[in-house]
Design an enzyme around this catalytic site. Structure first.
Site, short mmCIF file in Angstrom:
data_model
loop_
_atom_site.label_atom_id
_atom_site.label_comp_id
_atom_site.label_asym_id
_atom_site.label_seq_id
_atom_site.Cartn_x
_atom_site.Cartn_y
_atom_site.Cartn_z
N TYR A 139 0.85 -1.20 0.00
CA TYR A 139 0.00 0.00 0.00
C TYR A 139 0.88 1.25 0.00
O TYR A 139 0.71 2.15 -0.83
CB TYR A 139 -0.92 0.00 1.21
CG TYR A 139 -1.57 1.35 1.45
CD1 TYR A 139 -2.59 1.80 0.62
CD2 TYR A 139 -1.14 2.17 2.49
CE1 TYR A 139 -3.16 3.05 0.82
CE2 TYR A 139 -1.71 3.42 2.70
CZ TYR A 139 -2.71 3.85 1.86
OH TYR A 139 -3.27 5.10 2.06
N LYS A 177 -15.22 1.03 7.06
CA LYS A 177 -13.82 0.64 6.90
C LYS A 177 -13.43 -0.58 7.73
O LYS A 177 -12.34 -1.13 7.55
CB LYS A 177 -12.91 1.82 7.26
CG LYS A 177 -12.97 2.96 6.24
CD LYS A 177 -12.17 4.16 6.69
CE LYS A 177 -10.70 3.90 6.76
NZ LYS A 177 -10.07 3.67 5.44
N TYR A 292 5.67 -2.16 13.74
CA TYR A 292 4.74 -1.21 14.33
C TYR A 292 5.43 0.14 14.56
O TYR A 292 6.51 0.20 15.14
CB TYR A 292 4.24 -1.77 15.66
CG TYR A 292 3.12 -1.00 16.31
CD1 TYR A 292 1.80 -1.19 15.90
CD2 TYR A 292 3.37 -0.09 17.34
CE1 TYR A 292 0.77 -0.50 16.50
CE2 TYR A 292 2.34 0.60 17.94
CZ TYR A 292 1.04 0.39 17.52
OH TYR A 292 0.01 1.08 18.12
#
Length: 330
Positions: A139, A177, A292
């Site tokens: 992405y 979403k 993360y």
């Protein structure tokens, strides 16, 4: 003059349509893919002139079927950072965006588009420069590659190109979403269902719930888009975050205290919420270790230099408004 919003039934797109409506703009062509049919709800209280499926739109726009189009707000994309189908991601986010860009350049149409802070990946600095860009997923790469195209074509472009690297956006019209909805949305629903909010515990030197993000209200996102729409001479790629890193604890305490206020109960400190079991910390998941981001904060230097001088909502201000909106939708 016609305006076009792609991803119009999505989160940010629908908020831009609504913001345009509030300025009296209704000659809007909404473009989306309603295979996920429930997204239509985001446009129920909006005024549009026409709706087109994304595939039909890009073919007709390339043929100049819509006459003079003043601006395209290109918000349509696959925004699921967990998506692993690289072909789908590149077709949807990169190739499609290039086709829309090419049509805008050919027709002299303002092109305002959604980029992403995912481009920065594991960087510790969030500045719109190549040396800080290292996406960690396909992405982010799809957004990065398109920004690279923009950098090449912008010097010769005769019409506006403005890209916005969205940070952690929250606010109305995001319920479709699912897992990719904001932390504020999930905290709201979790507290109503379980009577408590769960946050990650200690990780990577950050205390429980102290991992930070640049949380930005979709209200501010829409305002920035319209500011550049009003200033077509301003082009560039800009960070669009509040410019302020705040911990997840701030989201949780604001959600809890706003819901308490709506029930006539007094506000509590974080320590009091933890003591009463209203905020709970869970072990940091092994699956996210090393993948993360514990800190993000938009560098706003370029945005401010381009003339946008309005303040951004804090988490306490923006999440309070959002929770009240969500509560009103029940």
């Amino acid at each position: 003059m016609t305006l076009i919003v792609t991803g119009a039934a999505g989160f940010i797109g629908a908020n831009i349509v609504k913001a345009l409506n509030e300025r009296g703009e209704t000659r809007i062509i909404a473009v989306d893919n309603l295979t996920r049919a429930d997204k239509f709800k985001n446009l129920v209280d909006c005024e549009i002139d026409d709706y087109l499926d994304k595939t039909e739109f890009v073919e007709r726009f390339a043929r100049s079927d819509f006459g003079k189009v003043r601006a395209v707000f290109h918000e349509g994309a696959c925004s699921d950072t967990m998506e692993t189908d690289g072909r789908y991601m590149m077709d949807n986010n990169f190739r499609y965006s290039r086709a829309v860009l090419d049509a805008c350049l050919a027709q002299g149409t303002q092109f305002l588009y959604a980029s992403s802070a995912a481009i920065y990946g594991g960087s510790s600095r969030f500045v719109e420069a190549r040396e800080f860009e290292a996406p960690l997923n396909v992405y982010g790469y799809s957004k990065f590659l398109f920004d690279q195209v923009i950098r090449r074509v912008m010097p010769s472009a005769k019409s506006q190109i403005a890209g916005f690297r969205y940070f952690n956006v929250y606010g109305p019209r995001e319920s479709h979403k699912g897992r990719m909805a904001s932390v504020a949305f999930h905290n709201f629903n979790q507290f109503r269902a379980e009577g408590k909010v769960k946050l990650f515990g200690e990780y990577n030197g950050y205390g429980p719930g102290e991992q930070t993000r640049d949380f930005v209200s979709v209200e501010d996102v829409a305002k920035v888009n319209l500011h550049f729409f009003d200033h077509p001479q301003k082009s560039g790629i800009f960070n669009l975050g509040a410019g302020r890193a705040q911990p997840f604890n701030d989201i949780a305490t604001t959600v809890v205290n706003t819901l308490r206020a709506l029930e006539g109960q007094p506000a509590l400190t974080l320590a009091e919420q933890v003591e009463q079991g209203l905020v709970e910390y869970v072990p940091f998941p092994d699956a996210l270790r090393g993948k993360y981001q514990c800190f993000t904060q938009a560098d706003q230097t370029k945005l401010r230099a381009a003339g946008y001088d309005a303040p951004f909502l804090t988490v306490q201000e923006g999440v309070d408004r959002y929770v009240r909106w969500l509560f009103g939708q029940l």
